[in-house]
Design a protein around this motif. Sequence first.
Motif, PDB file in Angstrom:
ATOM      1  N   ASP A 116       0.740  -1.000   0.049  1.00  0.00           N
ATOM      2  CA  ASP A 116      -0.307   0.153   0.300  1.00  0.00           C
ATOM      3  C   ASP A 116       1.085   1.125  -0.445  1.00  0.00           C
ATOM      4  O   ASP A 116       2.059   1.618  -0.077  1.00  0.00           O
ATOM      5  CB  ASP A 116      -1.469   0.079   0.819  1.00  0.00           C
ATOM      6  N   ARG A 118       1.652   5.269   1.373  1.00  0.00           N
ATOM      7  CA  ARG A 118       1.400   6.360   3.441  1.00  0.00           C
ATOM      8  C   ARG A 118       1.750   8.073   1.689  1.00  0.00           C
ATOM      9  O   ARG A 118       2.710   7.949   1.315  1.00  0.00           O
ATOM     10  CB  ARG A 118       2.278   6.475   3.646  1.00  0.00           C
ATOM     11  N   ARG A 137       4.633   0.668   0.984  1.00  0.00           N
ATOM     12  CA  ARG A 137       4.873   0.084   1.931  1.00  0.00           C
ATOM     13  C   ARG A 137       4.959  -1.504   1.397  1.00  0.00           C
ATOM     14  O   ARG A 137       3.557  -1.453   1.209  1.00  0.00           O
ATOM     15  CB  ARG A 137       4.593   0.379   3.810  1.00  0.00           C
ATOM     16  N   THR A 146       1.258  -4.049   6.149  1.00  0.00           N
ATOM     17  CA  THR A 146       2.770  -3.759   5.166  1.00  0.00           C
ATOM     18  C   THR A 146       3.440  -2.478   6.544  1.00  0.00           C
ATOM     19  O   THR A 146       4.249  -2.163   5.629  1.00  0.00           O
ATOM     20  CB  THR A 146       1.983  -2.447   4.175  1.00  0.00           C
ATOM     21  N   ASN A 147       3.127  -2.311   7.528  1.00  0.00           N
ATOM     22  CA  ASN A 147       3.757  -1.272   8.050  1.00  0.00           C
ATOM     23  C   ASN A 147       4.865  -1.788   8.471  1.00  0.00           C
ATOM     24  O   ASN A 147       5.488  -3.063   8.651  1.00  0.00           O
ATOM     25  CB  ASN A 147       3.100  -1.341  10.024  1.00  0.00           C
ATOM     26  N   ASP A 199      -3.473   6.054   4.546  1.00  0.00           N
ATOM     27  CA  ASP A 199      -2.659   4.214   4.255  1.00  0.00           C
ATOM     28  C   ASP A 199      -3.996   4.296   2.786  1.00  0.00           C
ATOM     29  O   ASP A 199      -5.158   4.387   3.234  1.00  0.00           O
ATOM     30  CB  ASP A 199      -3.262   3.836   5.271  1.00  0.00           C
ATOM     31  N   GLU A 212      -7.284   4.085   6.187  1.00  0.00           N
ATOM     32  CA  GLU A 212      -7.427   4.639   7.371  1.00  0.00           C
ATOM     33  C   GLU A 212      -6.835   5.718   6.952  1.00  0.00           C
ATOM     34  O   GLU A 212      -5.798   6.558   6.539  1.00  0.00           O
ATOM     35  CB  GLU A 212      -5.773   3.795   8.146  1.00  0.00           C
ATOM     36  N   ASN A 214      -3.756   8.508   9.974  1.00  0.00           N
ATOM     37  CA  ASN A 214      -3.141   9.230  10.963  1.00  0.00           C
ATOM     38  C   ASN A 214      -3.036  10.197  11.247  1.00  0.00           C
ATOM     39  O   ASN A 214      -2.423  10.735  10.773  1.00  0.00           O
ATOM     40  CB  ASN A 214      -2.422   7.780  10.829  1.00  0.00           C
ATOM     41  N   PRO A 217       1.486  10.135  11.945  1.00  0.00           N
ATOM     42  CA  PRO A 217       1.978   9.434  11.416  1.00  0.00           C
ATOM     43  C   PRO A 217       3.436   9.547  11.299  1.00  0.00           C
ATOM     44  O   PRO A 217       3.962  10.785  12.222  1.00  0.00           O
ATOM     45  CB  PRO A 217       2.012  10.004   9.412  1.00  0.00           C
TER      46      PRO A 217
END
Length: 244
Positions: A116, A118, A137, A146-147, A199, A212, A214, A217
Amino acid sequence: MPRYVGSKWSKTAAIRKHAQLAKYVPETLKMTRTSLFDQLKRHGMVYVKPDRGTYGKGVMRVKRHGGGFRYQHGRKLRKFSRYGALYRSIRRQTGGRRYLVQKGIHLLEFKGRKFDLRVMAQYSPSRTWETTGIIGRVAAKNKIVTNYHSGGKIVPAHVLLRPHTNQPGAKLQSLSTLGVQAGRAMQQAFPGVYVIGLDIAMDKSMHPWILEVNTRPDPYIFRKHPDPKVFKKIMRYSKAYPKK
């Protein structure tokens, strides 16, 4: 310090109020026994995630599979022949916390691994919203999130998009616009928000989906951006947020 908004439900609701953004938000509901079943019936695959939490912790992917069901949490896959048993198992994982159920987006892949994007948008020193960076990511092997903090790998966004579109630059420009629109919407709903990280999942038709929002971030993943000026600008803007 910019305002932090923890509830994913509240942030999703704020974004969905805006017609130009609502079409980019996957259907999201508070998870109950009924809503999870209905969403599985409707979409075949969904993600359940804690209303509050970071780094992809607690996220599960749930699917209808054959005549039964299965879900993945971390690298562990569990299978069930009946919905009731599936739901009880998921509830044990949630520990009584509020969870959301979100329509599953089939992420694009890079070298066999899901990715994905960011999108970082910030309230600039000139008091306008600006997208200051976009980076990719890639999920670790056999992971559903994918974090970076969960083992994901940071890869330049244009490298990830190039195999899927002959116009990666135009696609990144449209995501930049989306970042600005989402920043304005979040600040309108939550005064004091000066930075967001979106995201973004891209589906096979290259339609972006906001998974999402954030409000705190991690800027340091942009140290890996191929253009060092991007990280410098992000940090310069972060030092210039209005003081309360």
